[in-house]
Scaffold this active site. Structure first.
Site, mmCIF file in Angstrom:
data_model
loop_
_atom_site.group_PDB
_atom_site.id
_atom_site.type_symbol
_atom_site.label_atom_id
_atom_site.label_comp_id
_atom_site.label_asym_id
_atom_site.label_seq_id
_atom_site.Cartn_x
_atom_site.Cartn_y
_atom_site.Cartn_z
ATOM 1 N N GLU A 80 0.796 -1.232 0.000
ATOM 2 C CA GLU A 80 0.000 0.000 0.000
ATOM 3 C C GLU A 80 0.822 1.272 0.000
ATOM 4 O O GLU A 80 0.466 2.247 -0.642
ATOM 5 C CB GLU A 80 -0.945 0.007 1.208
ATOM 6 C CG GLU A 80 -2.110 -0.945 1.055
ATOM 7 C CD GLU A 80 -3.130 -0.800 2.171
ATOM 8 O OE1 GLU A 80 -3.409 0.329 2.571
ATOM 9 O OE2 GLU A 80 -3.634 -1.835 2.638
ATOM 10 N N ASP A 130 -2.646 -4.353 3.305
ATOM 11 C CA ASP A 130 -2.925 -4.590 4.726
ATOM 12 C C ASP A 130 -3.964 -5.690 4.909
ATOM 13 O O ASP A 130 -4.759 -5.991 4.008
ATOM 14 C CB ASP A 130 -3.391 -3.298 5.392
ATOM 15 C CG ASP A 130 -2.268 -2.271 5.498
ATOM 16 O OD1 ASP A 130 -1.093 -2.658 5.317
ATOM 17 O OD2 ASP A 130 -2.566 -1.085 5.752
ATOM 18 N N HIS A 171 -5.147 -10.252 14.098
ATOM 19 C CA HIS A 171 -5.036 -11.430 14.952
ATOM 20 C C HIS A 171 -4.102 -11.265 16.135
ATOM 21 O O HIS A 171 -3.877 -12.217 16.869
ATOM 22 C CB HIS A 171 -4.575 -12.615 14.096
ATOM 23 C CG HIS A 171 -5.381 -12.770 12.844
ATOM 24 N ND1 HIS A 171 -6.716 -13.123 12.876
ATOM 25 C CD2 HIS A 171 -5.074 -12.582 11.546
ATOM 26 C CE1 HIS A 171 -7.186 -13.167 11.636
ATOM 27 N NE2 HIS A 171 -6.222 -12.840 10.813
#
Length: 668
Positions: free
Chosen positions: A13, A86, A358
Site C-alpha cells: 500500500e 494490509d 489477529h
C-alpha cells in the site's frame, strides 16, 4: 538483445512499506506501492445503481491511474503476482481493485497470490510468502457494503441538511451519532446547576504528617461532590456544610482531643492492562503524549511500515506464542524473575466481533529496547510512541503490584453550648512490590470527577504513621475549604474514542480520521484546549436528526450495522440482501411496506415535508425582562447570532454554547 529476467511482482500500500519489504526480499523481487486505494466511487452523484443489485460505479483516482499504468507494465513480465496490502477489510478491497485492473495484463498461467503478515520482519514475510491464500471475498463484500452504505447515507441525508440548516453540511453513518454524543454532553453542561458546599480537613502534627477529611457529623455523612445531582440538589441523608458551619467547627475543634477510632489494613493488588489495540493506543497516547487520534495513527503507521511495531489496526489484545515467549524473556533479563507473572496472561477483547487482525499492537520480533533503536526514529514523537507500546507490552506479562491499604477513622467531639461528634477519615496505600508498574504507570480515568481523580491519586501517595485504636493524635491545624460541583467534562478525542468503543459505533481504524476531519472543517466541532466543543450548527443538525430520523443516529442501530458488516465478512449475510433491506426497508408476504421498518429512502421521503427549518434552527435562551420577548440564538451563514424582535448580534467564535446565557445574549 537479451530478454530481462522475469521477477515476482509484490504490491503493497505505501512507499515506506515497499522500501522496507523490498530490502527484506532482496533484488529478485519487484516491490511497488499502490499508495492506498487506486479506485473509488466518483466524488459527485450517488454512483450506485440501487435498482441493479446495488452495483457501484468505480473510477480510478488520478493517482491510481498513474499507479496502474506502471503496475501493468511490470505485471506483463512478472513471474508471479503477490498482493501484500494490509490485512483488514480495506486492504482486501485494495487488493481486489488491483487485480480487477491488472488481470488483462497478466499472462495466462502466472499465479496471483494474496499474502498477509502482522509485522514487517524477515521471519513474518518468509512465512507469508510460503503460505499464500486467495482473496477473501467476504472481506471484499464487507468493505464494498460499507462504502456503498456510507454513500447512500450521505446522498440521501446530506441534502436534507442543506435545505433545512445550511449548504455544504454532511451527514454520516458514524459521523452523525458521534456529533450527537458531543451535543448531548454540551446539553448536560448547559442544564447543569452548580452546587456549592464546604469541607473540613485535619492536618496531623504526627511524623509523618497526614491529612484527614471530615466524613461525618453526629452520624450523618458530610456531602461531597458526588452527592449532588445535575440540578444542584443533595441526596437525602447527607449534611451539606455551609461556610458558617465549617468555620464554626474549626473554632470549636481547636482544643478538642482527637482519637483513633479504628485502623483497618487491607491487602492491595493491581493487575496490568492488556497490550494495546487500536482504540486503547489512541486513548493512552492522547492522554500521555497529548497526540490527536490522527497523529497517533500516522505515527503508528510509520512505525509499522518501517518494521518497528506490528499492524496498528486491530481489535485484538492477544500475543502470539513467539511474542509471548520473547516478551517474558525480556522481562526476566530487564527486571528479574520476580517481576514476571507466574504464568502467561491471556487477555480477551471486549469488542464485539473483533476480527480484523489477529494480534495486539506490540514491538516486532526480535524485541528491541527503545534506547537501542532511538536513533532510527524520524521524530521524538515516534520514539515516544514506540516506548509507550514497548512498556505496555512488557507490563501486560508482569506480576501484579501489591501492597497494603490502610484506612483510619478518627473521632473528635466539639463541645461548647452544643456537642458535635465529628469523624474524620484518611487512607493511604503503601506499595511493597511495584510489579508491572516498574514498566508502566496508568493515569486516572479521564472521565472521573475531579474529586475522584484526587482521591485515587492521594490514596496511593499518602504515607500514614503507625496508629492503633484508642490512640490520641496531635493536630497541627483544621482548615475549611470551599468546593463547587462541576458539570460532566466535555469529551476529548481520547474519551470520545473510549465512548465510541463502549457503544460499538464504527471501527477504531476510522475514528481518528472522522474526528479530525470534523475538527478541521469546523462545521460541527471546535477544540478548546483538548476538549471537543459543538457548534450551534451541530445543535441544529442533531435536533433535526433526532426529531425526524431518530433511527439513523440511534446508538444501538449504528452498532448493529457494524455487527452486520462483520456477518457479511464471515459470509453469514448476503451483501445485496442487506443493502436492499437497509435502503428500501422490509416488505410483508403481500409485498406491502412494513410500517416500522421503512428503510433509509422511505424514512427520508416521509419526513422531509414535516421539517420546520425555522424551529429546527431556533434555540430559546429566555425572555427579555425589558419587553417579555423571546431571546434566541440561531446558526447563520456567517456564524451564530442572537436575536430578540429586530435586534441581532453576532456571537463571538470563542464563545461555546454553554457560555451563551440569557444575560450574555442581552449584553451582546
Amino acid at each position: 538483445m537479451t530478454t530481462p529476467t522475469s521477477k515476482p511482482l509484490v504490491i503493497v500500500e505505501s512507499p515506506a512499506k515497499a522500501k522496507t519489504i523490498g530490502s527484506l526480499l532482496g533484488a529478485n523481487f519487484d516491490v511497488l506501492a499502490s499508495v492506498g486505494h487506486i479506485a473509488d466511487l466518483p466524488s459527485k452523484g450517488m454512483a450506485v445503481d440501487v435498482d441493479n443489485h446495488f452495483k457501484p460505479t468505480y473510477e480510478l483516482t488520478e493517482r491510481g491511474a498513474k499507479v496502474i499504468k506502471e503496475l501493468r507494465a511490470l505485471a506483463k513480465k512478472a513471474s508471479a503476482i503477490y498482493l501484500a496490502t494490509d490485512e483488514d477489510r480495506e486492504g482486501e478491497a485494495i487488493s481486489w481493485h488491483l487485480i480487477e485492473n491488472l488481470k488483462s495484463a497478466i499472462k495466462p498461467g502466472v499465479p496471483v497470490h494474496r499474502v498477509v503478515f502482522h509485522e514487517i520482519t524477515k521471519t513474518a514475510i518468509d512465512h507469508a510468502f510460503a503460505t499464500p491464500r486467495d482473496l477473501d471475498y467476504g472481506l471484499v463484500d464487507a468493505a464494498e457494503t460499507r462504502r456503498i452504505l456510507d454513500r447512500l447515507f450521505g446522498y440521501e441525508v446530506s441534502p436534507v441538511l442543506w435545505r433545512k440548516v445550511n449548504r455544504g453540511l454532511s451527514a454520516g453513518r458514524v459521523q452523525s451519532p458521534t456529533v450527537r454524543l458531543i451535543v448531548e454532553r454540551e446539553r448536560e453542561r448547559i442544564a447543569f446547576v452548580t452546587a456549592g458546599y464546604w469541607g473540613l480537613d485535619m492536618v496531623s502534627a504526627t511524623s509523618p504528617s497526614f491529612k484527614a477529611a471530615l466524613l461525618e457529623v453526629d452520624g450523618k455523612r458530610v456531602a461531597t461532590g458526588k452527592d449532588f445531582d445535575s440540578f444542584g440538589k443533595a441526596k437525602d441523608g447527607v449534611v451539606v456544610l455551609t461556610e458558617a458551619v465549617a468555620m464554626s467547627l474549626v473554632d470549636r475543634l481547636a482544643n478538642a482531643t482527637i482519637n483513633v477510632r479504628s485502623v483497618e489494613d487491607k491487602p492491595y493488588r493491581s493487575s496490568p492492562k492488556p497490550p494495546f489495540m487500536t482504540s486503547t493506543l489512541q486513548q493512552e497516547a492522547g492522554r500521555k503524549l497529548r497526540l490527536s487520534g490522527r497523529q497517533v495513527m500516522s505515527i503508528a503507521q510509520s512505525l509499522y511500515e518501517n518494521g518497528f511495531i506490528t499492524y496498528m489496526r486491530t481489535d485484538s489484545v492477544t500475543l502470539s506464542a513467539d511474542a509471548m515467549g520473547e516478551v517474558r524473556d525480556t522481562i526476566r533479563s530487564t527486571y528479574g524473575n520476580e517481576a514476571l507473572s507466574s504464568s502467561p496472561r491471556i487477555f480477551n477483547s471486549k469488542i464485539k466481533n473483533a476480527q480484523e487482525a489477529h494480534e495486539a499492537i506490540r514491538p516486532t520480533l526480535p524485541m528491541r529496547a527503545p534506547e537501542k533503536v532511538e536513533s532510527s526514529f524520524k521524530s521524538k514523537q515516534e520514539a515516544a510512541l514506540y516506548r509507550l507500546i514497548w512498556q505496555r507490552t512488557l507490563a501486560s506479562q508482569m506480576a501484579d503490584a501489591t501492597g497494603v491499604t490502610v484506612s483510619v477513622r478518627l473521632e473528635v467531639t466539639a463541645s461548647d453550648a452544643v456537642s458535635s461528634r465529628c469523624e474524620f477519615s484518611a487512607s493511604g496505600t503503601t506499595i511493597n512490590f511495584k510489579g508491572y508498574r516498574m514498566a508502566y504507570e496508568d493515569l486516572p480515568d479521564e472521565d472521573a470527577a475531579d474529586d475522584d481523580k484526587a482521591d485515587a491519586k492521594n490514596d496511593e501517595s499518602v504515607l500514614l504513621p503507625a496508629m492503633k485504636a484508642g490512640q490520641s493524635i496531635s493536630v497541627a491545624q483544621y482548615t475549611s475549604n470551599a468546593h463547587a460541583t462541576s458539570p460532566p467534562a466535555r469529551y476529548t478525542e481520547a474519551s470520545l474514542v473510549k465512548k465510541l468503543e463502549e457503544l460499538g459505533i464504527g471501527r477504531p481504524s476510522t475514528w481518528a480520521s472522522i474526528i479530525s476531519t470534523m475538527v478541521d472543517r469546523g462545521d460541527y466541532l471546535r477544540k478548546k484546549g483538548t476538549a471537543l466543543v459543538p457548534t450551534w450548527t451541530a445543535f441544529s443538525v442533531i435536533r433535526l436528526l433526532e426529531e425526524h430520523f431518530g433511527t439513523l443516529v440511534d446508538y444501538g442501530f449504528t452498532a448493529s450495522v457494524e455487527e452486520d458488516l462483520d456477518a457479511i465478512a464471515r459470509g453469514e449475510q448476503g451483501r445485496e440482501a442487506w443493502l436492499q433491506h437497509f435502503y428500501f426497508g422490509a416488505l410483508d408476504n403481500n409485498g406491502n411496506e412494513v410500517a416500522n421498518d421503512l428503510g433509509l429512502k422511505r424514512i427520508v421521503a416521509n419526513n422531509l415535508d414535516e421539517i420546520d427549518a425555522a424551529a429546527i434552527n431556533t434555540f430559546i435562551l429566555g425572555k427579555n425582562p425589558a419587553d417579555g420577548e423571546d431571546v434566541f440564538v440561531k446558526p447563520g451563514k456567517f456564524g451564530p447570532y442572537v436575536r430578540s424582535l429586530e435586534n441581532t448580534a453576532g456571537v463571538p467564535d470563542t464563545m461555546t454554547p454553554e457560555d451563551l446565557t440569557l444575560e450574555i445574549a442581552l449584553q451582546l
